[in-house]
Design a protein around this motif. Structure first.
Motif, PDB file in Angstrom:
ATOM      1  N   ALA A 157       0.858  -1.175   0.000  1.00  0.00           N
ATOM      2  CA  ALA A 157       0.000   0.000   0.000  1.00  0.00           C
ATOM      3  C   ALA A 157       0.903   1.237   0.000  1.00  0.00           C
ATOM      4  O   ALA A 157       2.079   1.156   0.367  1.00  0.00           O
ATOM      5  CB  ALA A 157      -0.906  -0.007   1.229  1.00  0.00           C
ATOM      6  N   MET A 158       0.342   2.377  -0.383  1.00  0.00           N
ATOM      7  CA  MET A 158       1.139   3.602  -0.473  1.00  0.00           C
ATOM      8  C   MET A 158       1.767   4.011   0.861  1.00  0.00           C
ATOM      9  O   MET A 158       2.829   4.615   0.880  1.00  0.00           O
ATOM     10  CB  MET A 158       0.275   4.758  -0.996  1.00  0.00           C
ATOM     11  CG  MET A 158      -0.106   4.637  -2.457  1.00  0.00           C
ATOM     12  SD  MET A 158       1.306   4.729  -3.569  1.00  0.00           S
ATOM     13  CE  MET A 158       1.738   6.443  -3.457  1.00  0.00           C
ATOM     14  N   ASP A 159       1.111   3.680   1.981  1.00  0.00           N
ATOM     15  CA  ASP A 159       1.620   4.120   3.280  1.00  0.00           C
ATOM     16  C   ASP A 159       2.472   3.068   3.992  1.00  0.00           C
ATOM     17  O   ASP A 159       2.898   3.282   5.117  1.00  0.00           O
ATOM     18  CB  ASP A 159       0.469   4.554   4.181  1.00  0.00           C
ATOM     19  CG  ASP A 159      -0.535   3.438   4.439  1.00  0.00           C
ATOM     20  OD1 ASP A 159      -0.485   2.407   3.747  1.00  0.00           O
ATOM     21  OD2 ASP A 159      -1.371   3.611   5.341  1.00  0.00           O
ATOM     22  N   ARG A 162       4.585   6.147  -0.690  1.00  0.00           N
ATOM     23  CA  ARG A 162       4.073   7.484  -0.994  1.00  0.00           C
ATOM     24  C   ARG A 162       5.167   8.542  -0.989  1.00  0.00           C
ATOM     25  O   ARG A 162       5.032   9.595  -1.601  1.00  0.00           O
ATOM     26  CB  ARG A 162       2.947   7.866  -0.041  1.00  0.00           C
ATOM     27  CG  ARG A 162       3.361   8.068   1.374  1.00  0.00           C
ATOM     28  CD  ARG A 162       2.181   8.488   2.273  1.00  0.00           C
ATOM     29  NE  ARG A 162       2.282   8.007   3.618  1.00  0.00           N
ATOM     30  CZ  ARG A 162       3.218   8.366   4.492  1.00  0.00           C
ATOM     31  NH1 ARG A 162       4.132   9.232   4.154  1.00  0.00           N
ATOM     32  NH2 ARG A 162       3.239   7.864   5.713  1.00  0.00           N
ATOM     33  N   ARG A 179      -2.720   1.485  -5.748  1.00  0.00           N
ATOM     34  CA  ARG A 179      -3.352   2.805  -5.676  1.00  0.00           C
ATOM     35  C   ARG A 179      -4.063   2.933  -4.343  1.00  0.00           C
ATOM     36  O   ARG A 179      -4.527   1.962  -3.779  1.00  0.00           O
ATOM     37  CB  ARG A 179      -4.384   2.968  -6.797  1.00  0.00           C
ATOM     38  CG  ARG A 179      -3.781   2.978  -8.164  1.00  0.00           C
ATOM     39  CD  ARG A 179      -4.801   3.451  -9.184  1.00  0.00           C
ATOM     40  NE  ARG A 179      -4.213   3.470 -10.501  1.00  0.00           N
ATOM     41  CZ  ARG A 179      -3.362   4.379 -10.940  1.00  0.00           C
ATOM     42  NH1 ARG A 179      -2.971   5.343 -10.152  1.00  0.00           N
ATOM     43  NH2 ARG A 179      -2.857   4.317 -12.157  1.00  0.00           N
ATOM     44  N   LYS A 180      -4.157   4.149  -3.849  1.00  0.00           N
ATOM     45  CA  LYS A 180      -4.863   4.392  -2.597  1.00  0.00           C
ATOM     46  C   LYS A 180      -6.347   4.137  -2.814  1.00  0.00           C
ATOM     47  O   LYS A 180      -6.933   4.591  -3.795  1.00  0.00           O
ATOM     48  CB  LYS A 180      -4.619   5.813  -2.113  1.00  0.00           C
ATOM     49  CG  LYS A 180      -5.197   6.102  -0.768  1.00  0.00           C
ATOM     50  CD  LYS A 180      -4.823   7.472  -0.279  1.00  0.00           C
ATOM     51  CE  LYS A 180      -5.415   7.682   1.103  1.00  0.00           C
ATOM     52  NZ  LYS A 180      -5.061   8.987   1.632  1.00  0.00           N
TER      53      LYS A 180
END
Length: 174
Positions: free
Chosen positions: A6-8, A105, A167-168
């Motif tokens: 995930a982005m985070d 991110r 993608r978020k």
């Protein structure tokens, strides 16, 4: 450590330096012990810690664009007092560690990427002191053959490791 992030999420990469001697089918390639210098991080001239003998490169799959490269820096011989870690690997043995990079991110867009790792030990680092508490006088008295051990020198690359940055999610959708 996984195929999708995930982005985070921080991105983790497990690296193993393995002794593959004797595994090629060439004549004369016999299994043997290999001594390696294992100092994955060192201090740069600015005092921050960075990848030293292991270097990492992250590329975007579609474009081939370089997204990350470990910093290049030299550690002067006079500052290598704390850099003495070495190990002798018998055939098929390995040494390794996990490297954790910033969340995607901060440096990547959603998409597909691959990591390559390289391990490079130059001839100037081919001798490693056997024990960190040996003084200069003791090392001189013992001589290079007894105070130091010779380690593998050269440059090798890993296999490519693919990973995906998702993608978020917005309202549970991509």
């Amino acid at each position: 450590d996984k195929a999708s992030y995930a982005m985070d999420e921080p991105i983790s990469l497990d690296v193993e330096l393995a002794n593959c001697s004797g595994q090629s089918r060439t004549r004369g390639d016999k299994p043997r012990d290999v001594s390696v210098y294992f100092e994955p991080v060192a201090k740069t001239a600015g005092g921050e810690r960075a990848e030293w003998l292991l270097k990492f490169f992250a590329y975007e799959v579609v474009s081939g664009r370089l997204c990350y490269a470990s910093p290049r820096f030299e550690v002067p011989a006079a500052q290598r007092g704390d850099l003495y870690h070495h190990v002798t690997l018998p055939p098929n043995a390995f040494v390794g560690r996990r490297f954790t990079f910033a969340p995607a991110r901060q440096w990547l867009e959603p998409g597909d990427y691959f990591f390559l790792a390289s391990y490079e030990v130059g001839d100037e680092s081919g001798l490693v002191i056997l024990h960190p508490e040996l003084t200069v006088a003791q090392a001189k008295a013992l001589g290079n053959d007894l105070a130091y051990t010779r380690v593998w020198t050269g440059h090798i690359f890993s296999d490519a490791v693919l990973f995906h940055v998702e993608r978020k999610k917005v309202l549970g959708l991509f």
